[in-house]
Design an enzyme around this catalytic site. Structure first.
Site: not given
Length: 242
Positions: A12-13, A64, A155, A159, A188
């Site tokens: 979240a940074s 995490v 990746y 996902k 994105i």
């Protein structure tokens, strides 16, 4: 509105996680900002949540991929905020390369962070959700997990695994009032994807542009409040995977 709810957001940074933290805070949720390295950026996000949106917010450093660290971090967040209602698993990394040349360590690291990291957080938050008889898990997947992407076997596998994890958890937990959904972003515009700004695959996006972190955050906020939606994968991709 999410007033009196507590949201834990990993990664979240910056980027999508940062935008999700602000969006949820704007709807009244208290925010636990989970970060891996950049304490200044994480504290800045928490400070903005407090000052601009008037919610409680704090920053917590956590890898995490580490089972014990995630356990300790969830316990700290619960102690500081009283409980947790919403979990957004956004933390992720890339180690791109062609399959024939990919290092085992690069494959493992991406799976450990992107997929196993989400499992760790879900594992440690689920007990809290079960006691509360409510909970909301939102996993940030990718259209790469739906369609694959050359040069991203690790990746894409992580996902795609998140989607299977999401649907299985949704089936397990629905009767306990716990919802589990995924968001699958496309291209994105973030720090992670800035090198893709001239990617020729952008020509395949029907909307002819990259998305923004705020576009994804809108989907996160929708799922946080959608009380009758579970097991869903919501694409935010400008139509590229339709």
């Amino acid at each position: 509105m999410l007033k009196n709810k507590v949201a834990l957001v990993t990664g979240a940074s910056r980027g999508i996680g940062e935008a999700a933290a602000y969006k949820l805070a704007s709807q009244g949720a208290d925010i636990a900002v989970i970060y891996a390295e950049n304490v200044e950026a994480a504290e800045r996000v928490a400070c903005r949540c407090r000052e601009e949106y008037g919610v409680r917010a704090g920053a917590y450093r956590c890898d995490v991929a580490d089972f014990e660290q995630t356990k300790e971090t969830v316990a700290r967040v619960r102690e500081d905020f009283g409980t947790i209602h919403i979990l957004v698993n956004n933390a992720g990394i890339t180690k791109d390369g062609l399959l024939a040349a990919m290092k085992e360590e690069d494959f493992d690291r991406v799976l450990d962070t992107n997929l196993k990291g989400a499992f760790h957080m879900m594992r440690h938050c689920t007990g809290i959700f079960l006691r509360n008889r409510e909970g909301c898990i939102i996993n940030i997947s990718s259209v790469s997990g739906l369609c694959g992407n050359a040069g991203q076997c690790n990746y894409a596998a992580s996902k795609a695994g998140l989607i299977g994890l999401t649907k299985s958890a949704a089936k397990e937990l629905a009767s306990r009032g716990i919802r589990c959904n995924a968001v699958a972003p496309g291209f994105i515009r973030t720090e992670m994807t800035k090198q893709q700004a001239e990617n020729p695959l952008l020509d395949a996006v029907p909307m002819k542009r990259m998305g923004t972190p705020e576009d994804v955050a809108d989907a996160v906020a929708y799922l946080a409040g959608a009380d009758y939606v579970t097991g869903e994968v919501l694409r935010v991709d400008g139509g590229i995977a339709m």
